[in-house]
Design a protein around this motif. Structure first.
Motif, PDB file in Angstrom:
ATOM      1  N   VAL A 247       0.749  -1.370  -0.065  1.00  0.00           N
ATOM      2  CA  VAL A 247       0.536   0.058   0.310  1.00  0.00           C
ATOM      3  C   VAL A 247       0.937   0.784  -0.326  1.00  0.00           C
ATOM      4  CG1 VAL A 247      -1.838   1.422   1.330  1.00  0.00           C
ATOM      5  CG2 VAL A 247      -1.528  -1.200   1.084  1.00  0.00           C
ATOM      6  N   ALA A 248       0.744   2.121  -0.715  1.00  0.00           N
ATOM      7  CA  ALA A 248       1.357   3.415  -1.711  1.00  0.00           C
ATOM      8  C   ALA A 248       0.223   4.199  -0.840  1.00  0.00           C
ATOM      9  CB  ALA A 248       2.232   3.329  -2.705  1.00  0.00           C
ATOM     10  N   SER A 249       1.168   5.120  -0.035  1.00  0.00           N
ATOM     11  CA  SER A 249      -0.336   6.389  -0.118  1.00  0.00           C
ATOM     12  C   SER A 249       0.864   8.017   0.602  1.00  0.00           C
ATOM     13  CB  SER A 249      -1.378   6.163   1.688  1.00  0.00           C
ATOM     14  OG  SER A 249      -0.174   5.994   2.533  1.00  0.00           O
ATOM     15  N   ALA A 250       0.002   9.030   0.255  1.00  0.00           N
ATOM     16  CA  ALA A 250       1.451  10.143   0.909  1.00  0.00           C
ATOM     17  C   ALA A 250       1.302  10.058   2.627  1.00  0.00           C
ATOM     18  CB  ALA A 250      -0.404  11.166   1.158  1.00  0.00           C
ATOM     19  N   GLY A 251       2.059   9.826   3.288  1.00  0.00           N
ATOM     20  CA  GLY A 251       2.952   9.615   3.939  1.00  0.00           C
ATOM     21  C   GLY A 251       3.779   8.410   4.674  1.00  0.00           C
ATOM     22  N   SER A 252       3.129   7.284   3.830  1.00  0.00           N
ATOM     23  CA  SER A 252       3.963   5.546   4.284  1.00  0.00           C
ATOM     24  C   SER A 252       3.462   4.616   2.850  1.00  0.00           C
ATOM     25  CB  SER A 252       3.522   5.800   5.441  1.00  0.00           C
ATOM     26  OG  SER A 252       2.220   4.637   5.484  1.00  0.00           O
ATOM     27  N   LEU A 253       4.710   3.759   2.997  1.00  0.00           N
ATOM     28  CA  LEU A 253       4.661   2.783   2.359  1.00  0.00           C
ATOM     29  C   LEU A 253       4.250   1.596   3.192  1.00  0.00           C
ATOM     30  CD1 LEU A 253       4.874   1.479  -0.648  1.00  0.00           C
ATOM     31  CD2 LEU A 253       7.642   1.578  -0.107  1.00  0.00           C
ATOM     32  N   ARG A 254       3.329   0.658   2.718  1.00  0.00           N
ATOM     33  CA  ARG A 254       2.882  -0.292   4.185  1.00  0.00           C
ATOM     34  C   ARG A 254       3.574  -1.664   3.627  1.00  0.00           C
ATOM     35  NH1 ARG A 254      -0.351   3.849   4.734  1.00  0.00           N
ATOM     36  NH2 ARG A 254      -2.091   2.124   3.738  1.00  0.00           N
ATOM     37  N   LEU A 255       3.544  -3.207   3.896  1.00  0.00           N
ATOM     38  CA  LEU A 255       3.417  -3.383   3.614  1.00  0.00           C
ATOM     39  C   LEU A 255       2.830  -4.358   4.532  1.00  0.00           C
ATOM     40  CD1 LEU A 255       4.460  -5.639   1.041  1.00  0.00           C
ATOM     41  CD2 LEU A 255       6.701  -6.448   2.194  1.00  0.00           C
ATOM     42  N   TYR A 256       1.719  -5.176   4.252  1.00  0.00           N
ATOM     43  CA  TYR A 256       1.156  -6.423   5.287  1.00  0.00           C
ATOM     44  C   TYR A 256       0.864  -7.660   4.476  1.00  0.00           C
ATOM     45  CZ  TYR A 256      -1.833  -2.800   6.386  1.00  0.00           C
ATOM     46  OH  TYR A 256      -2.044  -0.774   7.046  1.00  0.00           O
ATOM     47  N   VAL A 257       1.781  -8.772   5.107  1.00  0.00           N
ATOM     48  CA  VAL A 257       2.321 -10.211   4.875  1.00  0.00           C
ATOM     49  C   VAL A 257       1.024 -11.326   5.428  1.00  0.00           C
ATOM     50  CG1 VAL A 257       3.918 -12.043   5.165  1.00  0.00           C
ATOM     51  CG2 VAL A 257       4.624  -9.777   5.169  1.00  0.00           C
ATOM     52  N   ARG A 258       1.112 -12.018   5.010  1.00  0.00           N
ATOM     53  CA  ARG A 258      -0.346 -13.112   5.018  1.00  0.00           C
ATOM     54  C   ARG A 258      -0.321 -14.219   5.057  1.00  0.00           C
ATOM     55  NH1 ARG A 258      -4.429  -9.228   2.549  1.00  0.00           N
ATOM     56  NH2 ARG A 258      -4.035 -10.760   1.304  1.00  0.00           N
ATOM     57  N   ASP A 259      -0.017 -14.802   5.531  1.00  0.00           N
ATOM     58  CA  ASP A 259      -0.052 -16.960   4.879  1.00  0.00           C
ATOM     59  C   ASP A 259      -1.253 -17.137   5.432  1.00  0.00           C
ATOM     60  OD1 ASP A 259       0.993 -19.318   5.228  1.00  0.00           O
ATOM     61  OD2 ASP A 259       3.020 -19.226   6.790  1.00  0.00           O
ATOM     62  N   HIS A 260      -1.612 -18.023   4.405  1.00  0.00           N
ATOM     63  CA  HIS A 260      -2.507 -18.879   3.865  1.00  0.00           C
ATOM     64  C   HIS A 260      -3.783 -18.130   4.758  1.00  0.00           C
ATOM     65  CE1 HIS A 260       0.238 -21.616   4.173  1.00  0.00           C
ATOM     66  NE2 HIS A 260      -0.870 -22.933   2.867  1.00  0.00           N
ATOM     67  N   GLY A 261      -3.852 -16.101   4.623  1.00  0.00           N
ATOM     68  CA  GLY A 261      -4.361 -16.159   5.066  1.00  0.00           C
ATOM     69  C   GLY A 261      -5.276 -15.351   6.504  1.00  0.00           C
ATOM     70  N   GLN A 262      -3.924 -15.538   7.296  1.00  0.00           N
ATOM     71  CA  GLN A 262      -3.852 -15.092   8.265  1.00  0.00           C
ATOM     72  C   GLN A 262      -2.532 -14.166   8.574  1.00  0.00           C
ATOM     73  OE1 GLN A 262      -5.621 -15.950  10.953  1.00  0.00           O
ATOM     74  NE2 GLN A 262      -7.354 -17.023   9.022  1.00  0.00           N
ATOM     75  N   PRO A 263      -2.614 -13.299   9.099  1.00  0.00           N
ATOM     76  CA  PRO A 263      -1.374 -11.916   9.342  1.00  0.00           C
ATOM     77  C   PRO A 263      -0.272 -13.154   9.966  1.00  0.00           C
ATOM     78  CG  PRO A 263      -3.699 -11.237  10.115  1.00  0.00           C
ATOM     79  CD  PRO A 263      -3.504 -13.071   9.447  1.00  0.00           C
ATOM     80  N   ALA A 264       0.786 -12.598   9.298  1.00  0.00           N
ATOM     81  CA  ALA A 264       2.222 -13.605   9.535  1.00  0.00           C
ATOM     82  C   ALA A 264       2.667 -12.369  10.979  1.00  0.00           C
ATOM     83  CB  ALA A 264       2.673 -13.498   8.240  1.00  0.00           C
ATOM     84  N   ARG A 265       3.811 -13.219  11.375  1.00  0.00           N
ATOM     85  CA  ARG A 265       4.589 -12.840  12.468  1.00  0.00           C
ATOM     86  C   ARG A 265       5.339 -11.675  11.524  1.00  0.00           C
ATOM     87  NH1 ARG A 265       8.097 -15.910  13.866  1.00  0.00           N
ATOM     88  NH2 ARG A 265       9.835 -14.977  14.653  1.00  0.00           N
ATOM     89  N   ILE A 266       5.410 -11.010  11.773  1.00  0.00           N
ATOM     90  CA  ILE A 266       6.930  -9.988  11.740  1.00  0.00           C
ATOM     91  C   ILE A 266       7.851  -9.239  12.344  1.00  0.00           C
ATOM     92  CG2 ILE A 266       5.073  -8.765   9.834  1.00  0.00           C
ATOM     93  CD1 ILE A 266       4.316  -6.457  10.947  1.00  0.00           C
ATOM     94  N   GLU A 267       7.740  -9.267  13.808  1.00  0.00           N
ATOM     95  CA  GLU A 267       9.113  -9.104  14.531  1.00  0.00           C
ATOM     96  C   GLU A 267       9.987  -9.434  13.899  1.00  0.00           C
ATOM     97  OE1 GLU A 267       6.091 -11.505  15.668  1.00  0.00           O
ATOM     98  OE2 GLU A 267       5.125 -10.014  16.204  1.00  0.00           O
ATOM     99  N   GLY A 268      10.999  -8.341  14.096  1.00  0.00           N
ATOM    100  CA  GLY A 268      12.176  -9.150  14.178  1.00  0.00           C
ATOM    101  C   GLY A 268      12.135  -9.069  11.807  1.00  0.00           C
ATOM    102  N   ALA A 269      10.984  -8.926  10.937  1.00  0.00           N
ATOM    103  CA  ALA A 269      10.810  -9.218   9.965  1.00  0.00           C
ATOM    104  C   ALA A 269      11.692  -7.045   9.497  1.00  0.00           C
ATOM    105  CB  ALA A 269       9.994  -8.847   9.027  1.00  0.00           C
TER     106      ALA A 269
END
Length: 130
Positions: free
Chosen positions: A51-73
C-alpha cells in the motif's frame, strides 16, 4: 477397456487446473484480494499486499489468509515510475512493515520488495499497480 487420456484432454485438464489456481483460491479457504486497499502478490506460499500512500509505504504479509509474524522482519522496496525510482527500508510497525515518506504509485507503477521474515529464506516479491 481402460480409459485413455489423450494429449488434448491432458492439455484441457492442465488449463483448467491453471485457471483454478489463478482464480485466487487454492482450496485452502483464502483468496488473494487486497484487504488494505493495496496491490497483492503471492510469493513463497504467502500473500504480500503493498500500500503506497501520502505519508507511508506499508507491506502487509499473510500466511494462508492469516497475518504473518513480522517481529524481526524487514523489507526493502523499490518503486519504479517510468524513469523515476524510489527506495524505502520498511520495518515492523504493528501488523505490517512500514516506511514513512511520500510515495507515489499509480497505474503503471512497478515495485519489487526484498522481504526477510524470521525463520524463512528471503523472498523477492514483484508488484504491478493498475
Amino acid at each position: 477397456m481402460k480409459p485413455r487420456i489423450t494429449p488434448f484432454l491432458a492439455s484441457v485438464l492442465v488449463a483448467f487446473g491453471a485457471s483454478a489456481h489463478a482464480a485466487g483460491d487454492h482450496g485452502s479457504g483464502h483468496d488473494h484480494r487486497p484487504v488494505h486497499g493495496g496491490v497483492v502478490a503471492e510469493a513463497s506460499d504467502m500473500d504480500f499486499e503493498l500500500v503506497a500512500s501520502a505519508g507511508s509505504l506499508r507491506l502487509y504479509v499473510r500466511d494462508h489468509g492469516q497475518p504473518a509474524r513480522i517481529e524481526g522482519a524487514s523489507a526493502k522496496v523499490t518503486l519504479l515510475n517510468g524513469k523515476d525510482r524510489a527506495e524505502a527500508q520498511l520495518q515492523p510497525a504493528g501488523d505490517r512493515l512500514e516506511a514513512p515518506g511520500d510515495f507515489k504509485a499509480g497505474p503503471g507503477t512497478k515495485a519489487v520488495a526484498a522481504v526477510t521474515l524470521p525463520g524463512r529464506k528471503p523472498v523477492n516479491v514483484r508488484f504491478a499497480f493498475r
